[in-house]
Design a protein around this motif. Structure first.
Motif, short mmCIF file in Angstrom:
data_model
loop_
_atom_site.label_atom_id
_atom_site.label_comp_id
_atom_site.label_asym_id
_atom_site.label_seq_id
_atom_site.Cartn_x
_atom_site.Cartn_y
_atom_site.Cartn_z
N ASN A 32 -0.25 8.16 0.70
CA ASN A 32 0.57 9.38 0.66
C ASN A 32 1.22 9.69 1.99
O ASN A 32 2.21 10.46 2.03
CB ASN A 32 -0.29 10.56 0.22
CG ASN A 32 -0.67 10.47 -1.25
OD1 ASN A 32 0.05 9.89 -2.06
ND2 ASN A 32 -1.83 11.03 -1.60
N ASN A 33 0.70 9.14 3.09
CA ASN A 33 1.30 9.37 4.41
C ASN A 33 2.04 8.14 4.94
O ASN A 33 2.46 8.12 6.09
CB ASN A 33 0.21 9.76 5.41
CG ASN A 33 -0.39 11.11 5.10
OD1 ASN A 33 0.21 12.14 5.35
ND2 ASN A 33 -1.59 11.12 4.52
N LEU B 44 0.85 -1.19 0.00
CA LEU B 44 0.00 0.00 0.00
C LEU B 44 0.88 1.24 0.00
O LEU B 44 0.86 2.06 0.91
CB LEU B 44 -0.95 -0.01 1.21
CG LEU B 44 -1.95 -1.16 1.25
CD1 LEU B 44 -2.80 -1.07 2.50
CD2 LEU B 44 -2.83 -1.17 -0.01
N SER B 45 1.69 1.36 -1.03
CA SER B 45 2.63 2.47 -1.18
C SER B 45 2.81 2.73 -2.66
O SER B 45 2.10 2.17 -3.51
CB SER B 45 3.97 2.14 -0.52
OG SER B 45 4.62 1.09 -1.24
N ASN B 46 3.75 3.60 -2.99
CA ASN B 46 4.01 3.89 -4.40
C ASN B 46 5.20 3.09 -4.93
O ASN B 46 5.87 3.52 -5.86
CB ASN B 46 4.26 5.38 -4.59
CG ASN B 46 5.55 5.84 -3.91
OD1 ASN B 46 6.11 5.14 -3.07
ND2 ASN B 46 6.03 7.01 -4.28
N VAL B 47 5.46 1.94 -4.32
CA VAL B 47 6.57 1.09 -4.77
C VAL B 47 6.33 0.60 -6.20
O VAL B 47 7.25 0.59 -7.03
CB VAL B 47 6.76 -0.09 -3.80
CG1 VAL B 47 7.66 -1.15 -4.42
CG2 VAL B 47 7.37 0.39 -2.50
N PHE B 48 5.10 0.20 -6.52
CA PHE B 48 4.82 -0.41 -7.81
C PHE B 48 4.04 0.50 -8.77
O PHE B 48 4.22 0.41 -9.97
CB PHE B 48 4.03 -1.71 -7.61
CG PHE B 48 4.73 -2.72 -6.75
CD1 PHE B 48 5.83 -3.41 -7.23
CD2 PHE B 48 4.31 -2.97 -5.46
CE1 PHE B 48 6.49 -4.33 -6.45
CE2 PHE B 48 4.96 -3.90 -4.67
CZ PHE B 48 6.06 -4.57 -5.15
N THR C 246 -3.56 6.78 -9.27
CA THR C 246 -4.51 5.86 -9.89
C THR C 246 -5.38 5.15 -8.86
O THR C 246 -6.26 4.37 -9.23
CB THR C 246 -3.75 4.80 -10.70
OG1 THR C 246 -2.90 4.03 -9.82
CG2 THR C 246 -2.87 5.45 -11.77
N MET C 247 -5.18 5.41 -7.58
CA MET C 247 -5.90 4.73 -6.51
C MET C 247 -7.11 5.55 -6.09
O MET C 247 -7.19 6.76 -6.34
CB MET C 247 -4.98 4.51 -5.30
CG MET C 247 -3.72 3.74 -5.60
SD MET C 247 -2.64 3.60 -4.15
CE MET C 247 -1.22 2.78 -4.85
N ALA D 58 10.42 5.55 -0.70
CA ALA D 58 10.55 5.16 -2.10
C ALA D 58 10.63 6.39 -3.01
O ALA D 58 11.42 6.42 -3.96
CB ALA D 58 9.37 4.28 -2.51
N SER D 59 9.84 7.42 -2.71
CA SER D 59 9.89 8.64 -3.53
C SER D 59 11.24 9.33 -3.41
O SER D 59 11.79 9.84 -4.39
CB SER D 59 8.77 9.60 -3.10
OG SER D 59 7.50 9.03 -3.32
N ALA D 60 11.78 9.35 -2.18
CA ALA D 60 13.08 9.99 -1.96
C ALA D 60 14.20 9.24 -2.68
O ALA D 60 15.03 9.84 -3.37
CB ALA D 60 13.37 10.09 -0.47
#
Length: 290
Positions: free
Chosen positions: A241-242, A222-226, A231-232, A249-251
């Motif tokens: 987002n929190n 439940l993250s932006n890894v993939f 799109t969620m 992952a974003s950093a």
């Protein structure tokens, strides 16, 4: 004086029995007590010694490297070639996005083995011997984490090497990659204190792994890894987002791409500091009361 005999009764000789020589505490004190006691090891020396012990365990039990080599490789190949075309149009485009994310997921998942190692040493009684040593108490825990930092580094090197073969090209160059891996190691060091606490709290290593998987799987998937969180559904985006793994992952993704995601780096360091401030003292309290 006694006489030794064979089973047939024939005498073989005599043996002289000597009385034990009397001794006093004063006579043996110079032997048992050194003229100068060795100095107490510093916090850094003790931590490095226990870190080296963790490294030697990897050397003598090379199976511990399976999870930091085979597991990340399997994930990268599977997600790149199974979902790359559907999510990004082609595997070559998708690997630029997903490799930093899978790197984060793989390293975060293997942090659980810190708690497993602690629990195993407790079960074998090694911990009781460590507690009798005159040294800085947290050095034992810090040593576990330093040893596991080598595992995280190996996992990162394997992932990046395979990614380069598959077509990943970090826009940030060597500096961006090193900065991303360093940030990942800092966060993983702080995140490992959670499993160190559970290693002291739970009775078996299977329990530690079970609790760890229940926490890590939702955080990583439940993250932006993939995929991009946009799109969620909106209610899910609020969590994603929190999520600290999203910030991490974003950093890492931004640093490796040659950008400077200052907000994401700050959030990641803030989460790392919070985890360390909360679970570090709790872990040491459990250790002192164990």
């Amino acid at each position: 004086m006694t006489t030794d005999t064979r089973p047939d009764g024939t005498a073989t000789g005599t043996t002289e029995i000597r009385e034990p020589t009397p001794f006093s505490a004063e006579s043996v004190a110079p032997v048992l007590v050194a003229t100068e006691r060795p100095p107490r090891p510093s916090a850094l020396t003790a931590s490095l010694a226990f870190g080296w012990r963790a490294v030697l365990k990897i050397k003598h039990v090379p199976d511990q490297l399976f999870d930091v080599t085979a597991f990340p490789v399997m994930n990268l190949l599977m997600f790149t070639y199974l979902f790359g075309g559907a999510l990004a149009g082609s595997p070559d485009d998708y690997i630029q996005f997903v490799l930093p994310g899978i790197l984060v997921m793989s390293v975060v998942m293997i942090t659980m083995y810190t708690g497993v190692s602690v629990n195993t040493d407790i079960d074998k009684g090694v911990f009781d011997r460590f507690r009798t040593l005159s040294l800085w108490r947290p050095s034992i825990m810090v040593g576990y984490l330093l040893g596991d930092a080598l595992r995280y580094t190996i996992a990162s090197a394997v992932m990046l090497s395979l990614g380069m073969v598959l077509g990943y090209r970090p826009g940030g160059g060597v500096q961006g990659v090193l900065a991303g891996v360093l940030l990942l190691l800092v966060f993983s060091f702080a995140f490992s204190w959670i499993w160190t606490m559970f290693g002291l709290l739970l009775r078996t290593e299977k329990s530690v792994m079970g609790v760890a998987m229940m926490v890590i799987f939702p955080l990583t998937f439940l993250s932006n890894v993939f995929v991009d969180p946009r799109t969620m559904p909106g209610w899910l985006q609020a969590f994603v987002n929190n999520n600290p793994i999203t910030h991490l992952a974003s950093a890492v993704r931004g640093l490796m791409a040659g950008r400077w995601p200052g907000a994401e780096v700050a959030w990641t360091l803030a989460w790392a500091g919070l985890l360390l401030l909360v679970f570090g003292p709790v872990t040491m309290r459990l250790y002192n009361r164990k």
